[in-house]
Design an enzyme around this catalytic site. Structure first.
Site, PDB file in Angstrom:
ATOM      1  CD  GLU A  59      13.351 -37.269   8.516  1.00 55.90           C
ATOM      2  OE1 GLU A  59      13.951 -38.254   8.057  1.00 55.90           O
ATOM      3  OE2 GLU A  59      13.423 -36.921   9.722  1.00 55.90           O
ATOM      4  CD  GLU A 111      17.930 -37.512   6.328  1.00 57.72           C
ATOM      5  OE1 GLU A 111      17.765 -38.307   7.292  1.00 57.72           O
ATOM      6  OE2 GLU A 111      17.656 -36.303   6.405  1.00 57.72           O
TER       7      GLU A 111
END
Length: 465
Positions: free
Chosen positions: A166, A367
């Protein structure tokens, strides 16, 4: 009805070094270690990363629990601050080397495939203080030295590598919206940091290709993809959603997979006077070193509308939100506790987008999960958390994912965030996500109902709906 998943599908869960290990025997501080030292009141209940889920001390027992949940893969990260003694020369800390060797060996001994990430928001604070962190291209090169050590140390047993987790959160949190240390608000720096993070990823990919000797080895990046849906068919709302997708998703997707930035985004940034500084050589490195595999983190969609204030208004600091406003869709399903919309269909949309616009690259859900506070309220008389809400959440997302796979999207796995309830940055332990509950006072860990259920899914490679 049973949904069969492809042979060899990775059924896993994801965590990170800084969120699970604790600070034990770590020579250096990362930016979160430091932030907690200087501003503990910024963290929920003033709980910092010092202990986390004690994985440094209890990794053998924790991995045994992961095995009991049926995981055949686990994603975690190597902490730059634990592995390296001198950041300039990338000399090794032997305790860090031993720890990560032991973790990898223990995972493999339990037939769990390690997916290893190298940067999960945890920049060494020394490199921020000395150079400005990811604002500096020297730090980019220091990261590559760290990555090279990881590839050489562990590449014989690790085949799945990832450069960043991320990276957009670093840009947003540290340089735009003040939810991560050092809480700078500077749009031009934010754009440069985004480029430098991409350059670091591409240079690490190049180094991997140079030193990797594992015939199964491949390298990728993990991106939080939040499809931006327009509030209506109004062309102004459509335009707002287009920019939001360029900024939040394509700014890393396109250079990582296609080797170049979207021309439309470059034009906007250039016209606004905030385009990153990049040499022809750096752009060539990005072009020539695309990824082998993509990790996708998905929690919630992003809905936008045309901005209430004209983008041409007088502003003293460039911000991407000049081109859109967030939109709360009436009637949306919510995880009210966490403040996130529940929209599983977005995972299908991601699957088709990757298939149609990114060469159908191999990808996996790195995720996906549901954060819930006060989960002890759902414990039964034996102490097991009866988290049917999490089971239903996973079922819905896997159903949409399966639909994308059936239509040809090359998805190779699903990882829940997270195996064991972990420390979540400034939220600390406010929200719990894991298959396994963790009493942070006693470090007693207990498999939740979702963990027992997931074992059946993983063992049979089948979702029953």
């Amino acid at each position: 009805m049973n949904l069969q998943f492809p042979n060899g599908f990775s059924w896993g869960a994801a965590t990170s070094g800084p969120q699970s290990e604790g600070r034990f025997n770590k020579k250096h501080a990362n930016v979160f270690d430091h932030w907690f030292e200087v501003e503990p009141e910024s963290f929920h209940n003033q709980v910092g990363p010092d202990v986390a889920s004690n994985f440094y001390n209890s990794y053998k027992e924790d991995i045994k629990l992961m095995k009991e949940v049926g995981l055949n893969s686990v994603r975690t990260s190597i902490q730059w601050t634990r592995l390296i003694n001198d950041f300039e020369t990338a000399t090794l800390n032997q305790d860090g080397v031993d720890f990560y060797n032991n973790v990898i060996d223990e995972l493999l001994a339990n037939d769990i495939k390690p997916f290893i990430n190298l940067h999960h928001f945890d920049l060494p604070v020394e490199l921020y203080d000395k150079y400005g962190g990811w604002e500096s291209k020297h730090v980019v090169d220091l990261f590559v030295k760290f990555a090279e050590q990881c590839f050489k140390l562990f590449g014989d047993r690790v085949s799945e590598w990832f450069t960043h987790n991320e990276p957009m959160v670093v840009v947003d949190g540290q340089y735009l919206y003040q939810f991560h240390y050092p809480k700078v608000v500077d749009g031009k720096k934010a754009v440069q940091v985004a480029f430098n993070l991409q350059l670091a990823s591409s240079k690490a990919v190049a180094k991997f290709k140079e030193v990797n000797t594992n015939p199964d080895g491949r390298i990728g990046i993990i991106l939080n993809l939040t499809p931006s849906y327009p509030a209506s068919d109004d062309p102004a709302d459509q335009k707002a959603a287009n920019f939001a997708n360029l900024w939040f998703n394509q700014i890393f997707l396109d250079p990582s997979i296609l080797g170049e930035y979207p021309a439309e985004l470059v034009e906007i940034l250039e016209n606004d006077g905030v385009l990153f500084e990049a040499t022809k050589e750096e752009l060539a490195i990005i072009k020539e070193n695309t990824i082998d595999i993509l990790g996708v983190n998905f929690y919630h969609p992003h809905r936008v509308k045309q901005p209430d204030v004209s983008p041409d208004s007088l502003r003293f600091n460039w911000m991407p939100v000049k081109y859109f406003d967030n939109y709360d869709m009436p009637g949306r399903r919510m995880n009210i506790d966490r403040g996130w919309e529940i929209y599983p269909k977005a995972l299908y949309d991601i699957a088709i987008n990757v298939k149609e616009n990114y060469g159908n690259i191999a990808w996996f859900v790195a995720e996906n999960g549901m954060g819930v506070s006060n989960e002890e309220l759902f414990q039964d008389e034996t102490g097991v958390v009866q988290d049917d809400y999490r089971i239903n959440f996973i079922k819905e997302h896997l159903t949409e994912l399966h639909k994308g796979i059936e239509e040809g999207s090359n998805c190779i796995g699903y990882h829940l965030w997270t195996p064991i309830d972990c420390w979540s940055w400034s939220n600390a332990y406010k929200n719990r996500y894991g298959f396994i509950a963790n009493n942070i006072h006693t470090q007693v860990k207990t498999i939740k109902k979702s963990g027992h259920w997931f074992k059946g899914v993983a063992d049979n490679n089948t979702l029953e709906i």
